[in-house]
Write a protein that holds these residues in place. Structure first.
Motif, PDB file in Angstrom:
ATOM      1  N   ILE A 132      58.226  -5.984   2.562  1.00 44.27           N
ATOM      2  CA  ILE A 132      59.148  -5.589   1.620  1.00 44.27           C
ATOM      3  C   ILE A 132      58.728  -6.311   0.152  1.00 44.27           C
ATOM      4  CG2 ILE A 132      61.428  -5.073   0.703  1.00 44.27           C
ATOM      5  CD1 ILE A 132      62.005  -4.296   3.583  1.00 44.27           C
TER       6      ILE A 132
ATOM      7  N   ILE B  12      66.505  -6.563  -9.128  1.00 43.95           N
ATOM      8  CA  ILE B  12      68.156  -6.141  -9.555  1.00 43.95           C
ATOM      9  C   ILE B  12      68.875  -7.446  -8.663  1.00 43.95           C
ATOM     10  CG2 ILE B  12      70.174  -4.626  -9.777  1.00 43.95           C
ATOM     11  CD1 ILE B  12      68.038  -2.117  -9.600  1.00 43.95           C
TER      12      ILE B  12
ATOM     13  N   ILE C 100      73.977 -10.843  -5.211  1.00 46.48           N
ATOM     14  CA  ILE C 100      73.038 -10.375  -4.076  1.00 46.48           C
ATOM     15  C   ILE C 100      71.774  -9.512  -4.378  1.00 46.48           C
ATOM     16  CG2 ILE C 100      73.368  -8.487  -2.220  1.00 46.48           C
ATOM     17  CD1 ILE C 100      76.280  -8.953  -2.443  1.00 46.48           C
ATOM     18  N   ASP C 101      70.896  -9.748  -4.001  1.00 44.67           N
ATOM     19  CA  ASP C 101      69.376  -9.048  -4.175  1.00 44.67           C
ATOM     20  C   ASP C 101      69.484  -7.477  -3.897  1.00 44.67           C
ATOM     21  OD1 ASP C 101      67.062  -8.542  -4.965  1.00 44.67           O
ATOM     22  OD2 ASP C 101      66.173  -9.345  -3.305  1.00 44.67           O
ATOM     23  N   ILE C 102      69.657  -6.713  -5.016  1.00 52.52           N
ATOM     24  CA  ILE C 102      69.423  -5.326  -4.377  1.00 52.52           C
ATOM     25  C   ILE C 102      68.325  -4.717  -5.385  1.00 52.52           C
ATOM     26  CG2 ILE C 102      71.878  -4.906  -3.636  1.00 52.52           C
ATOM     27  CD1 ILE C 102      72.181  -3.729  -6.487  1.00 52.52           C
ATOM     28  N   SER C 103      67.160  -5.361  -5.306  1.00 51.85           N
ATOM     29  CA  SER C 103      66.155  -4.879  -6.230  1.00 51.85           C
ATOM     30  C   SER C 103      65.409  -3.523  -5.707  1.00 51.85           C
ATOM     31  CB  SER C 103      64.932  -5.960  -5.964  1.00 51.85           C
ATOM     32  OG  SER C 103      65.312  -7.202  -6.283  1.00 51.85           O
ATOM     33  N   ILE C 104      64.999  -2.870  -6.456  1.00 51.19           N
ATOM     34  CA  ILE C 104      64.450  -1.750  -6.069  1.00 51.19           C
ATOM     35  C   ILE C 104      63.057  -1.962  -5.589  1.00 51.19           C
ATOM     36  CG2 ILE C 104      63.307   0.565  -6.857  1.00 51.19           C
ATOM     37  CD1 ILE C 104      65.436   0.745  -8.964  1.00 51.19           C
ATOM     38  N   THR C 105      62.697  -1.839  -4.255  1.00 44.47           N
ATOM     39  CA  THR C 105      61.591  -2.111  -3.597  1.00 44.47           C
ATOM     40  C   THR C 105      60.702  -1.081  -3.103  1.00 44.47           C
ATOM     41  OG1 THR C 105      62.712  -2.072  -1.244  1.00 44.47           O
ATOM     42  CG2 THR C 105      63.029  -4.137  -2.705  1.00 44.47           C
TER      43      THR C 105
ATOM     44  N   SER D  78      60.280  -0.236  -0.096  1.00 44.40           N
ATOM     45  CA  SER D  78      61.222   0.873   0.651  1.00 44.40           C
ATOM     46  C   SER D  78      61.920   1.476   0.064  1.00 44.40           C
ATOM     47  CB  SER D  78      62.170  -0.382   1.695  1.00 44.40           C
ATOM     48  OG  SER D  78      62.883   0.238   2.398  1.00 44.40           O
ATOM     49  N   ALA D  79      62.844   1.153  -0.883  1.00 42.88           N
ATOM     50  CA  ALA D  79      63.653   1.938  -1.796  1.00 42.88           C
ATOM     51  C   ALA D  79      62.936   3.115  -2.406  1.00 42.88           C
ATOM     52  CB  ALA D  79      64.402   1.195  -2.874  1.00 42.88           C
TER      53      ALA D  79
END
Lengths: 244, 162
Positions: free
Chosen positions: A10, A16, A21-26, A28-29
């Motif tokens: 990933i 982001i 908490i890491d909610i990066s656009i990856t 996967s996203a």
């Protein structure tokens, strides 16, 4: 050559962080979004005019609709009508995740246990909640088959309970494992093709033929696994709505 | 194994939630109702068409039955007209035959009467001549004078014997 597991990595595209908490656009996203947009395009664009005689694309949209509508009707009955949009979304999300993932250089989000288990856990909790809301205390009857001798409860209740609790695990691991293993095999065969030289040497033709065959197999697996994931959801829903 | 790198889980689950919920609303509010109405209207159209087709078929069957009835009636009428004509012809023939037969019979009867009427004076005259002949024969041969009355009686008697 990259490891066969490299394809599952990933990688953040837009980092982001929210409240630590890491909610990066990856990747996967990104592929979830691409799958959702593709599914929307397939389901919305061809039926804009709502032709009486469908063209090819409209026939495809209608086939998706009818396959899942029939699945819900056959497995859950008329009570399942309200859950049709959810079941349909689930099917499209898993199907497009699986199928788009087979295109080289894409990312298969359904090969991640975090995704498949989240879906399975949500289904498990929702189905349990629906069962309890509908039947209350009688929902526990699900763990003891009707008409079995009373003394068998000692054996049957633990078995039924364990089998019930293992549903989200089996549901999520089945999909995750199928996708992961399929992609690993493709990658390994692909590696053989390159290292044995498919285009200038005889030995490379063998893994090449295998690669073609396994790719076809994986297309089938991608569709079948989406179908299985969805139909099992229907069956769980039916158990909760009608006990057994 | 990248699948077990737990630090990626929050991001995966977060975007799964976002994308799945978005897709759910698009499907539930936009795509599925539209396709549902398309399928429904098609089903209704097909049902309507089938219904109309069956109504028209029934109408056609009724028309055919009426036609066949009319045909049968016309046939029967033609038959009866034919029979009537035949009867009328037969009657006329019989009547004419009877008329002609009667006329012929009348003519035969009239002719017979005429013959009878002609025969009577001839017979009387013959009797007279015979009686005169008897008188004359008796006078010449036997020299017997016989009256006309006796001659006639003698003739009658001999006629009865002979």
């Amino acid at each position: 050559m990259a490891s066969p597991l490299h394809q599952f990595e990933i990688q953040p595209i837009v980092p982001i962080e929210l409240g630590g908490i890491d909610i990066s656009i990856t990747n996967s996203a990104l592929w979830m979004a691409i799958a959702a947009v593709t599914a929307t395009a397939v389901m919305v664009l061809p039926v804009r005019r709502g032709a009486l005689i469908p063209g090819r694309w409209q026939a495809l949209s209608e086939s998706f609709y009818e396959i899942i509508a029939n699945m819900v009707r056959d497995n859950v009955g008329t009570a399942g009508r309200r859950y049709f949009p959810f079941v349909f979304t689930l099917f499209m999300f898993v199907l497009f995740g699986n199928v788009l993932g087979l295109i080289p250089y894409t990312f298969t989000y359904t090969s991640h246990i975090a995704v498949t288990f989240s879906l399975a856990a949500f289904i498990f909790l929702a189905v349990t909640a629906i069962g309890i809301a509908k039947h209350g205390f009688r929902f526990l009857g699900l763990f003891f088959p009707h008409g079995a001798p009373a003394w068998t409860a000692v054996i049957l209740i633990p078995i039924e309970l364990i089998s019930y609790l293992s549903r989200p695990v089996s549901l999520s691991v089945r999909l995750f494992a199928n996708m992961t293993v399929g992609h690993v095999i493709l990658k390994v065969l692909g590696g053989f093709v390159v290292s044995l030289g498919a285009f200038y040497a005889i030995p490379g033709l063998l893994p090449m033929a295998g690669l073609v065959a396994v790719t076809a197999l994986e297309v089938m697996v991608a569709v079948i696994q989406a179908y299985i994931f969805t139909i099992l959801t229907c069956i769980y829903l039916n158990d909760a709505l009608h006990l057994h | 194994m990248p699948q077990l790198e737990f630090h990626t889980f929050p991001s995966q689950i977060f975007w799964l939630l976002v994308v799945f919920v978005a897709l759910y609303f698009v499907m539930a509010r936009l795509a599925l109702p539209k396709i549902g109405t398309v399928l429904e209207s098609r089903r209704r159209k097909i049902d309507d068409d089938l219904e109309r087709a069956s109504a028209q078929r029934e109408e056609a069957a009724a028309l055919l039955a009426a036609y066949e009835k009319a045909l049968a009636k016309a046939h029967a009428e033609a038959k009866s007209i034919h029979a009537q004509a035949h009867q009328a012809m037969a009657d006329m023939i019989a009547r004419r035959q009877a008329e002609v037969g009667a006329r012929i019979a009348d003519e035969i009867r009239a002719a017979e009467q005429r013959i009878h009427a002609a025969k009577q004076p001839a017979m009387a005259e013959l009797e007279e001549v015979s009686a005169e002949l008897v008188q004359a024969v008796a006078d010449r041969i036997a020299k017997v004078k016989v009256t006309m009355t006796d001659a006639r009686a003698a003739l009658k008697a001999s006629g009865r014997e002979g």
